[in-house]
Scaffold this motif. Structure first.
Motif, mmCIF file in Angstrom:
data_model
loop_
_atom_site.group_PDB
_atom_site.id
_atom_site.type_symbol
_atom_site.label_atom_id
_atom_site.label_comp_id
_atom_site.label_asym_id
_atom_site.label_seq_id
_atom_site.Cartn_x
_atom_site.Cartn_y
_atom_site.Cartn_z
ATOM 1 N N SER A 1 -9.827 6.933 2.999
ATOM 2 C CA SER A 1 -9.410 5.539 3.119
ATOM 3 C C SER A 1 -10.291 4.774 4.086
ATOM 4 O O SER A 1 -10.699 5.290 5.130
ATOM 5 C CB SER A 1 -7.949 5.462 3.597
ATOM 6 N N ALA B 1 -6.846 8.290 -0.359
ATOM 7 C CA ALA B 1 -7.053 7.154 -1.250
ATOM 8 C C ALA B 1 -7.274 7.660 -2.672
ATOM 9 O O ALA B 1 -7.867 8.710 -2.881
ATOM 10 C CB ALA B 1 -8.237 6.320 -0.782
ATOM 11 N N TYR C 1 -2.584 -3.223 -1.026
ATOM 12 C CA TYR C 1 -2.784 -1.930 -1.682
ATOM 13 C C TYR C 1 -4.244 -1.494 -1.677
ATOM 14 O O TYR C 1 -4.547 -0.311 -1.741
ATOM 15 C CB TYR C 1 -2.285 -1.986 -3.125
ATOM 16 N N ASP C 2 -5.147 -2.450 -1.646
ATOM 17 C CA ASP C 2 -6.564 -2.092 -1.641
ATOM 18 C C ASP C 2 -7.327 -3.166 -0.889
ATOM 19 O O ASP C 2 -7.008 -4.357 -0.996
ATOM 20 C CB ASP C 2 -7.105 -1.947 -3.059
ATOM 21 N N CYS D 1 -5.966 2.571 -4.729
ATOM 22 C CA CYS D 1 -4.920 2.345 -3.734
ATOM 23 C C CYS D 1 -5.176 3.268 -2.558
ATOM 24 O O CYS D 1 -5.402 4.468 -2.728
ATOM 25 C CB CYS D 1 -3.530 2.612 -4.316
ATOM 26 N N GLN D 2 -5.161 2.695 -1.351
ATOM 27 C CA GLN D 2 -5.447 3.488 -0.164
ATOM 28 C C GLN D 2 -4.485 3.193 0.970
ATOM 29 O O GLN D 2 -4.664 3.676 2.081
ATOM 30 C CB GLN D 2 -6.877 3.198 0.313
ATOM 31 N N ASN D 3 -3.436 2.432 0.665
ATOM 32 C CA ASN D 3 -2.596 1.960 1.754
ATOM 33 C C ASN D 3 -1.486 2.922 2.144
ATOM 34 O O ASN D 3 -1.057 2.952 3.292
ATOM 35 C CB ASN D 3 -1.986 0.601 1.386
ATOM 36 N N GLU D 4 -0.975 3.681 1.170
ATOM 37 C CA GLU D 4 0.163 4.543 1.462
ATOM 38 C C GLU D 4 -0.261 5.779 2.276
ATOM 39 O O GLU D 4 -1.434 6.108 2.393
ATOM 40 C CB GLU D 4 0.839 4.970 0.156
ATOM 41 N N ASN E 1 -0.069 7.038 -3.060
ATOM 42 C CA ASN E 1 -1.146 6.172 -3.530
ATOM 43 C C ASN E 1 -1.324 6.286 -5.035
ATOM 44 O O ASN E 1 -1.595 5.296 -5.723
ATOM 45 C CB ASN E 1 -2.457 6.524 -2.817
#
Length: 364
Positions: free
Chosen positions: A236, A250, A156-157, A264-267, A273
């Motif tokens: 991100s 992000a 997630y980060d 959180c920067q993954n979605e 996120n």
């Protein structure tokens, strides 16, 4: 395998199949009640518990049948020896034994949230570049451990170090008893080695902190007021590739009253996120309140101990000798490579056994 005698049957007796079957029957009877689905959240929790119990019982029944079949084959081998069949029986028996050992571990899970998914965070501590490299080594280790257990993982980060390694990372590890396993990892982890970043190749000591909290989802009410949140977005960054969306998607959320910051920067989208970040924030706020309650109870008992990450729980030494030692349980191994490749189960088992022993001693 009905009588509780002999080492081979103790495990089945400890699991208590008969009691589990009674629990399943009682839960199934509740699902037939007319008002069962009137409380949707309670019903879903009920069904999840029922499904988990069924899976447990089916697994033990399957293993019991396998063991009975192997016993019959062993008797035949006693009458008519066959080297190939004997080797196959031995391999099958070892496989059953390994699976039973994993199931035995589940018998030690007694925490309120042990069955839940885990949110694990790693933070580089003192030690400069070596500490950031050590943090990345730990991240790789936990990902490999999760893969061994067929747990799902999601980063997630991920904050890269300036020269090497990572400053921090947060991952979700999903699977039954993920938190029960990983709560043994909470604390400061130390690495002693010849630094690959030191031109003189001197020995360095590095530290990294590991935090693990249960993913409480929406089952526990935690009030978060909109006015208590400071939310911003940014571009991100991370390990690159298709898994990181290079846009201002992000999300960083700071909970003003507590100072807790979640990113959180993954979605793929800012909305996704934000949802993930809020879920993690809710879990961390719950964990904060739980710790406060525990500290207050300990203080009232005259046993107050500051909950802090200042004390190392485990040390990995790669020079001048190789050893991994857990300072709480005393368990150690010289197989440092296996440990760093994700072989954590002996350490987890030792920790859970120590906790179970302490619980029994306290109840006496």
């Amino acid at each position: 395998m009905n009588a509780c005698n002999g080492e081979s049957t103790k495990r089945w007796c400890a699991f208590d199949l008969a009691h589990k079957r009674e629990q399943i029957a009682a839960l199934e009877a509740e699902t037939l009640q007319p008002d069962f689905w009137s409380d949707n959240r309670r019903a879903q929790s009920h069904m999840q518990h029922l499904t988990a119990l069924r899976e447990e019982v089916e697994t033990w029944e399957r293993l019991e049948k396998q063991l009975q079949d192997l016993q019959e084959l062993a008797q035949l081998l006693g009458e008519e020896p066959d080297a190939d069949l004997e080797a196959e029986v031995t391999r099958s028996l070892n496989a059953v034994e390994q699976e039973v050992e994993q199931l035995e571990l589940a018998l030690l899970f007694s925490g309120e949230h042990d069955e839940r998914d885990a949110i694990l965070s790693i933070h580089a501590g003192s030690g400069g570049v070596d500490a950031q490299d050590w943090a990345e080594m730990l991240l790789r280790m936990y990902l490999r451990w999760a893969e061994r257990h067929r747990f799902r993982t999601q980063i997630y980060d991920y904050s890269e170090g300036e020269e090497a390694g990572i400053k921090s990372a947060t991952i979700e590890i999903s699977g039954r008893y993920a938190y029960g396993h990983l709560r043994s990892e909470i604390g400061t982890h130390r690495l002693i080695r010849l630094s690959p970043f030191d031109a003189a190749h001197r020995r360095h000591t590095s530290f990294a902190r590991v935090e693990v909290i249960p993913d409480i989802e929406d089952t526990i009410e935690v009030t978060i007021r909109p006015e208590d949140l400071d939310i911003d977005t940014y571009r991100s960054t991370g390990a690159g590739g298709q898994h990181v969306n290079k846009t201002d998607s992000a999300v960083r959320i700071r909970h003003i009253p507590t100072g807790i910051v979640v990113t959180c920067q993954n979605e793929r989208s800012q909305i996704q996120n934000r949802e993930v970040a809020m879920r993690i924030l809710r879990a961390r706020l719950y964990e904060l309140e739980r710790r406060k309650r525990e500290e207050e109870v300990a203080r009232l008992k005259g046993e107050y101990v500051q909950a802090d990450f200042g004390t190392q729980i485990r040390t990995v030494t790669l020079h001048p000798y190789t050893i991994v030692k857990d300072h709480r349980t005393g368990y150690e191994t010289s197989d440092t490579q296996g440990y760093l490749a994700g072989d954590l189960d002996p350490f987890i088992r030792a920790y859970l056994q120590m906790q179970a022993h302490q619980t029994v001693s306290a109840q006496r």
